[in-house]
Write a protein that holds these residues in place. Structure first.
Motif, PDB file in Angstrom:
ATOM      1  N   TRP A 139      32.362  23.882  32.871  1.00  0.00           N
ATOM      2  CA  TRP A 139      32.700  24.931  33.708  1.00  0.00           C
ATOM      3  C   TRP A 139      33.716  24.644  34.820  1.00  0.00           C
ATOM      4  N   SER A 140      34.553  25.649  34.944  1.00  0.00           N
ATOM      5  CA  SER A 140      35.458  25.447  36.279  1.00  0.00           C
ATOM      6  C   SER A 140      35.533  26.519  37.010  1.00  0.00           C
ATOM      7  N   TYR A 141      36.194  26.394  38.083  1.00  0.00           N
ATOM      8  CA  TYR A 141      36.136  27.448  39.359  1.00  0.00           C
ATOM      9  C   TYR A 141      37.396  27.504  39.911  1.00  0.00           C
ATOM     10  N   ARG A 142      38.023  28.736  39.969  1.00  0.00           N
ATOM     11  CA  ARG A 142      39.435  29.033  40.471  1.00  0.00           C
ATOM     12  C   ARG A 142      39.343  30.200  41.235  1.00  0.00           C
ATOM     13  N   ALA A 143      40.475  30.089  42.391  1.00  0.00           N
ATOM     14  CA  ALA A 143      40.887  31.332  43.219  1.00  0.00           C
ATOM     15  C   ALA A 143      42.160  31.666  42.834  1.00  0.00           C
ATOM     16  N   ARG A 144      42.575  32.787  42.759  1.00  0.00           N
ATOM     17  CA  ARG A 144      43.952  33.028  42.641  1.00  0.00           C
ATOM     18  C   ARG A 144      44.377  34.608  43.057  1.00  0.00           C
ATOM     19  N   ARG A 145      45.681  34.673  43.301  1.00  0.00           N
ATOM     20  CA  ARG A 145      46.248  35.937  43.413  1.00  0.00           C
ATOM     21  C   ARG A 145      46.506  36.850  42.336  1.00  0.00           C
ATOM     22  N   LEU A 146      46.082  38.106  42.380  1.00  0.00           N
ATOM     23  CA  LEU A 146      46.531  38.932  41.241  1.00  0.00           C
ATOM     24  C   LEU A 146      48.038  39.386  41.288  1.00  0.00           C
ATOM     25  N   GLU A 147      48.499  39.334  40.114  1.00  0.00           N
ATOM     26  CA  GLU A 147      49.770  39.940  39.889  1.00  0.00           C
ATOM     27  C   GLU A 147      50.111  41.244  39.698  1.00  0.00           C
ATOM     28  N   LYS A 148      48.869  42.080  39.219  1.00  0.00           N
ATOM     29  CA  LYS A 148      48.898  43.400  38.955  1.00  0.00           C
ATOM     30  C   LYS A 148      47.218  43.678  39.133  1.00  0.00           C
ATOM     31  N   LEU A 149      47.087  45.027  39.082  1.00  0.00           N
ATOM     32  CA  LEU A 149      45.775  45.684  39.642  1.00  0.00           C
ATOM     33  C   LEU A 149      45.077  44.987  38.579  1.00  0.00           C
ATOM     34  N   LEU A 150      43.492  45.094  38.966  1.00  0.00           N
ATOM     35  CA  LEU A 150      42.563  44.704  38.007  1.00  0.00           C
ATOM     36  C   LEU A 150      41.233  45.657  38.279  1.00  0.00           C
ATOM     37  N   ALA A 151      41.068  46.477  37.156  1.00  0.00           N
ATOM     38  CA  ALA A 151      39.931  47.327  37.157  1.00  0.00           C
ATOM     39  C   ALA A 151      38.830  47.103  35.826  1.00  0.00           C
TER      40      ALA A 151
END
Length: 178
Positions: A139-151
């Motif tokens: 398993w892995s964990y990450r934080a990231r910034r969205l480039e487009k809307l996520l719904a």
């Protein structure tokens, strides 16, 4: 309020419950939650609750993963489970999101966190949560910034369900639909 007192109070409402877990206050991580809240509230002390989803384990689930019962009864961290729920969560472009990735490549986005088990956990520290988590092998964990809307949306009345799981600190994740 204890899990036992909540279970006793729920018995008087007609709601069926297999277990109650003390997990603290949850804070949302999405930018907008359009969850239908036109449901009947139940009072527990000074707090009000409503049923947001129903999780069930089938006989097929047990055959696929015999450890599911033990994991469920001991907290079920990193155990995916189906939930019939109404949900509509939106994360805007540019928002930071927090994800768990399982060994098969399935991605789970955090929908809510609690500081009940890690008192220092705050929204601004979620990006570093992976450094203190007890992740299962692969398993892995990450934080990231969205480039487009996520719904992500699910409607229980239409037979939709979501796959959820909790991490080692009982933060809640929702699997991206396939």
């Amino acid at each position: 309020m204890t899990p036992v007192s909540v279970e006793a109070q729920l018995e008087t409402t007609g709601l069926k419950l297999s277990r109650a877990v003390l997990s603290g206050v949850y804070h949302p991580t999405m930018d907008l939650s359009c969850v239908n809240i036109n449901k009947k509230y139940e009072n527990f002390g000074l707090l009000k609750f409503y049923q947001s989803g129903i999780s069930k384990f089938t006989l097929l689930d047990i055959f696929k993963n015999p450890k599911i019962i033990r994991q469920y009864l001991t907290g079920g961290n990193y155990l995916p489970y189906n939930t019939a729920e109404d949900s509509h969560f939106i994360w805007n472009a540019g928002s930071q999101i927090y994800e768990l990735i399982d060994p098969d490549g399935n991605i789970y986005v955090m929908t809510a966190y609690t500081d009940m088990f890690l008192h220092s956990l705050k929204l601004k520290s979620l990006a570093d949560l992976g450094s203190v988590m007890e992740l299962p092998k692969g398993w892995s964990y990450r934080a990231r910034r969205l480039e487009k809307l996520l719904a992500i949306e699910s409607v229980a009345k239409l037979g939709n369900s979501t796959i959820r799981l909790a991490d080692s600190y009982n933060n809640i994740y929702l699997r991206y639909p396939n």
